[in-house]
Design an enzyme around this catalytic site. Structure first.
Site, PDB file in Angstrom:
ATOM      1  N   GLY A 276      56.521  43.240  40.367  1.00  0.00           N
ATOM      2  CA  GLY A 276      56.781  41.984  41.078  1.00  0.00           C
ATOM      3  C   GLY A 276      55.711  40.943  40.795  1.00  0.00           C
ATOM      4  O   GLY A 276      56.010  39.756  40.617  1.00  0.00           O
ATOM      5  N   ASP A 277      54.448  41.383  40.734  1.00  0.00           N
ATOM      6  CA  ASP A 277      53.356  40.463  40.403  1.00  0.00           C
ATOM      7  C   ASP A 277      53.557  39.889  39.002  1.00  0.00           C
ATOM      8  O   ASP A 277      53.325  38.698  38.759  1.00  0.00           O
ATOM      9  CB  ASP A 277      52.007  41.185  40.445  1.00  0.00           C
ATOM     10  CG  ASP A 277      51.696  41.781  41.808  1.00  0.00           C
ATOM     11  OD1 ASP A 277      52.252  41.302  42.810  1.00  0.00           O
ATOM     12  OD2 ASP A 277      50.881  42.724  41.863  1.00  0.00           O
ATOM     13  N   ALA A 278      53.974  40.763  38.067  1.00  0.00           N
ATOM     14  CA  ALA A 278      54.179  40.321  36.687  1.00  0.00           C
ATOM     15  C   ALA A 278      55.327  39.327  36.600  1.00  0.00           C
ATOM     16  O   ALA A 278      55.250  38.350  35.842  1.00  0.00           O
ATOM     17  CB  ALA A 278      54.452  41.526  35.791  1.00  0.00           C
TER      18      ALA A 278
END
Length: 363
Positions: A276-278
């Protein structure tokens, strides 16, 4: 790790919490395991490192947060330097660098964070003459929702500045507990009129709806309502809700569009933690380049696809044509429940966004 460790410390799969007194032995227990890994992490720092990688321009991004004057803090400095991120850390000489224990059972992960120095970030550091110039020059400012627990004043000042200079302010819902604790939810409520892009996943979206008594679990409807919360800016808010292997929902001024994600064969999935961060990092890189929403979603999907094929939030030297028809992204929920992998990692968050908790990145 095994399910027994989650049960021992009363941790839930797919959840993120702040460590309390009863969780402190967990960190010592993980450090004694033969397969523990130490990785520079933290939600916001992961996103900005990915954005920097996608942009491929030295110092195209900057990051602010708080670390301790210790070995872990040095690891974070070196990681940002190697990635080309301009890390502007506040250093706390009396408090250790924050850590986040990431326990992985199968492809599910549970996060337990010791904020430590990450909890000590101060708005004065952000407002210092040298650092404030970076804020003013940034086209995009992004903060994970975790930062609401650390420095609400920094969120307030940065979001006001972007409203004044025409830049974009982006925020992430980040974790259900942030909406369930009134003081943290209040930061979102106060900041929302100045938020241009709001990110989250389906669980976080449904938690927001629950805390607002919207009486619905329809993610598209929730995204629509989030996009229609009154804005103090002329620009309409864009709400981006990821759903694992289901289409990403994007709502703008009440209008919803779904963007499909790519899929990876299960044998290519190594570690979904940080996907999700990526995705956010790839999306933000697209924004900086002036790409369309569709292209930003493709860039986010591409970035997530690369990260899940590696352990930790790591990536190859250069992107392979961001957002093009690649070999896919995360089979998310479809594979999340398959108990075919076990590992544990002790992440080193960066200070203010902290491994899981927060901070701001500037682009």
């Amino acid at each position: 790790v095994g399910q027994d460790m989650l049960e021992k410390y009363k941790l839930l799969p797919g959840n993120a919490i702040l460590a309390e007194k009863e969780h402190q032995p967990l960190f010592e227990e993980l450090q004694k395991l033969p397969n523990v890994q130490y990785i520079a992490g933290g939600a916001t720092q992961n996103s900005i490192r990915v954005a920097q990688w996608m942009l491929q321009e030295p110092n195209a991004t900057a990051y602010m947060g708080c670390i301790g004057s210790d070995e872990n803090g040095n690891k974070l400095k070196k990681a940002c330097e190697a990635d080309g991120v301009n890390a502007l850390y506040l250093e706390d000489k009396s408090t250790p660098t924050g850590t986040c224990a990431t326990l992985i059972v199968g492809i599910e992960r549970s996060l337990c964070t010791n904020l430590d120095a990450a909890n000590n970030y101060k708005v004065d550091h952000c407002k210092s003459a040298e650092n404030w110039k970076v804020v003013e020059a940034a086209k995009v400012v992004y903060s994970a929702g975790f930062f609401a627990t650390v420095s609400p004043d920094s969120i307030k000042e940065a979001s006001k500045q972007k409203a004044a200079d025409g830049g974009l302010y982006c925020m992430n819902l980040s974790a259900p507990f942030l909406m369930q604790v009134p003081p943290f939810k209040a930061v979102f409520t106060e900041t929302m009129p100045l938020v241009d892009f709001l990110f989250g996943n389906e669980t976080e979206a449904r938690t927001w709806a629950e805390t607002e008594s919207w009486d619905t679990t329809d993610v598209a409807f929730i995204a629509t309502r989030l996009s229609l919360i009154p804005s103090a800016k002329s620009r309409k808010r864009t709400v981006v809700i990821t759903q694992g292997c289901d289409p990403t929902i994007v709502a703008i001024n009440g209008h919803v569009t779904e963007y499909p994600v790519l899929t990876l064969p299960k044998e290519k999935l190594v570690d979904t933690n940080g996907a999700g961060d990526a995705y956010v990092g790839g999306f933000l890189a697209g924004l900086v380049k002036g790409k369309s929403i569709e292209e930003c979603c493709k860039a986010g999907a591409y970035a997530a696809a690369e990260i899940v094929q590696r352990s930790g939030c790591t990536f190859p030297p250069k992107p392979d044509g961001e957002g093009q028809e690649h070999r896919g992204v995360l089979q998310g929920r479809c594979l999340r429940r398959r108990r075919d992998r076990a590992a544990q990692r002790l992440h080193l968050p960066s200070q203010a966004r902290l491994q899981v908790l927060s901070s701001s990145c500037l682009m």
